[in-house]
Enzyme design. Structure first.
Site, mmCIF file in Angstrom:
data_model
loop_
_atom_site.group_PDB
_atom_site.id
_atom_site.type_symbol
_atom_site.label_atom_id
_atom_site.label_comp_id
_atom_site.label_asym_id
_atom_site.label_seq_id
_atom_site.Cartn_x
_atom_site.Cartn_y
_atom_site.Cartn_z
ATOM 1 N N ASP A 34 67.646 41.891 43.573
ATOM 2 C CA ASP A 34 66.134 41.340 44.837
ATOM 3 C C ASP A 34 64.806 42.686 44.416
ATOM 4 O O ASP A 34 64.801 42.275 45.866
ATOM 5 C CB ASP A 34 67.188 41.959 45.741
ATOM 6 C CG ASP A 34 67.967 40.842 46.898
ATOM 7 O OD1 ASP A 34 67.876 40.394 46.445
ATOM 8 O OD2 ASP A 34 68.679 41.090 47.141
ATOM 9 N N LYS A 79 74.320 31.344 46.445
ATOM 10 C CA LYS A 79 73.811 31.865 45.965
ATOM 11 C C LYS A 79 75.557 32.350 44.283
ATOM 12 O O LYS A 79 75.072 31.830 42.684
ATOM 13 C CB LYS A 79 73.950 33.867 45.647
ATOM 14 C CG LYS A 79 72.749 33.513 46.650
ATOM 15 C CD LYS A 79 72.579 34.936 46.976
ATOM 16 C CE LYS A 79 70.786 34.818 48.265
ATOM 17 N NZ LYS A 79 70.795 36.113 48.970
ATOM 18 N N GLN A 89 74.072 41.802 50.027
ATOM 19 C CA GLN A 89 73.654 40.772 51.226
ATOM 20 C C GLN A 89 73.046 41.160 52.954
ATOM 21 O O GLN A 89 74.189 42.804 53.025
ATOM 22 C CB GLN A 89 74.663 39.600 51.661
ATOM 23 C CG GLN A 89 73.823 38.619 52.988
ATOM 24 C CD GLN A 89 73.006 37.764 51.570
ATOM 25 O OE1 GLN A 89 72.666 37.945 50.303
ATOM 26 N NE2 GLN A 89 71.633 37.253 52.777
HETATM 27 N N1 GUN Z 1 68.825 38.063 53.676
HETATM 28 C C1 GUN Z 1 67.924 37.039 53.429
HETATM 29 N N2 GUN Z 1 67.554 37.219 52.551
HETATM 30 C C2 GUN Z 1 67.886 38.726 51.378
HETATM 31 C C3 GUN Z 1 67.698 38.177 50.137
HETATM 32 O O1 GUN Z 1 66.912 37.357 49.524
HETATM 33 N N3 GUN Z 1 68.623 39.468 49.739
HETATM 34 C C4 GUN Z 1 69.543 40.152 50.168
HETATM 35 N N4 GUN Z 1 69.652 41.005 49.303
HETATM 36 N N5 GUN Z 1 69.476 40.382 51.529
HETATM 37 C C5 GUN Z 1 68.759 38.899 52.184
#
Ligand code: GUN
Length: 295
Positions: free
Chosen positions: A121, A54, A98
């Site tokens: 998100d 990311k 995350q």
């Molecule tokens: N853990 C697995 N996929 C994601 C995601 O798309 N966003 C976040 N914040 N955590 C994750």
């Protein structure tokens, strides 16, 4: 018959070009550089890889990337203070914490500390509620990626039977809302649903997000259906090696489906780019500029 293979990588690359162009324009015309903050707690290897990708994508597109790394032992108060500090930083337009967090931390309290305007998100109750009201700017990244692929490969999905297997906050629930908003007839199934194969056989669009390797079998698929596989599972491939597989038995489903997403190279390729798109939307919204639209 063999299904059309949906090329998520190619779609993601096209969206990425659009985002990079709009980012360059934002900078040259308005002096704004979209900022994305990533928060990683602990050292789960998969989370480390996701967050690194990311950050790299954000930088490659021309965003500012801010990274906060905290030990697995961090206290709830310290984590909340970090999230709030990012919320108050005007150069940060999007914040991604995350998940999952280590067990001693209260995930809901962390989400409550997130400024919904920066919640790229779309995990806060505010953004979940706005999606249900049809008024959301920020929608969970993977469901948006799925809708973009459906738009490109299917077109109008009004009246089609869509089955979403999985009911997570990050994927299943928002995906069902988006399909419903696009006028599909939506069924949500999960681990407690009765007769999953029967439900699957009715689906014109089958979306699998259950986190179980090759769980959905080829003979569950309706002839000509569109199969969207959201799973990413690492399985043993023998000789000490591993490989990635989805939640669908790809080879079996491919013989019956009209179109199918591969793993990797399908939905996963879209997710990160949609996160960048959300960050761009957040930066525009926070500066009262017209919002870019991907859908
Ligand atoms: N853990 C697995 N996929 C994601 C995601 O798309 N966003 C976040 N914040 N955590 C994750």
């Amino acid at each position: 018959m063999s299904a059309v293979v949906i090329d998520g990588k190619a779609s993601a690359a096209r969206l990425r070009e659009k985002i990079a162009a709009r980012t360059a324009e934002l900078k040259s015309v308005h002096g704004i550089v979209p900022g994305l903050a990533t928060v990683l707690v602990g050292n789960d290897p998969a989370s480390e890889v996701y967050v690194r990708n990311k950050r790299k994508t954000a930088e490659a597109i021309g965003f500012k990337s801010v990274h906060v790394e905290l030990p697995a032992t961090v206290s709830q108060d310290e984590l909340l203070a970090q999230v709030k500090a990012l919320g108050a930083d005007p150069t940060v337009h999007g914040i991604l914490v995350q998940l999952p967090l280590p067990g001693h931390l209260d995930e809901a309290a962390v989400l409550d500390a997130l400024d919904p305007a920066k919640d790229v998100d779309a995990l806060t109750p505010t953004n979940a509620g706005l999606l249900m009201s049809g008024r959301a700017h920020l929608v969970s990244c993977t469901p948006v990626g799925v809708m973009l692929l459906l738009k490109e490969y299917v077109g109008d999905i009004a009246g089609k039977e869509a089955l979403v297997i999985g009911r997570s906050l990050l994927f299943g629930k928002p995906a069902a809302q988006l399909l419903l908003a696009a006028n599909a007839t939506v069924t949500m199934a999960h681990s407690r649903s009765r007769d999953l194969p029967g439900l699957a056989r009715r689906a014109d669009i089958l979306v699998a997000a259950i986190g179980k390797p090759e769980f959905v079998k080829g003979d569950w698929i309706k002839s000509g259906a569109v199969v969207i596989d959201v799973g990413i599972n690492r399985v043993n491939a023998g000789e000490g090696k591993t490989r990635l597989v989805g939640d669908v038995d790809y080879e079996g489903a491919k013989k019956v489906a009209g179109a199918i997403t591969p793993v990797p190279g399908g939905v996963g390729a879209m997710t990160i780019v949609c996160l960048m798109h959300n960050t761009l939307i957040a930066a525009c919204a926070q500066n009262r500029l017209p919002l870019p639209s991907a859908l």
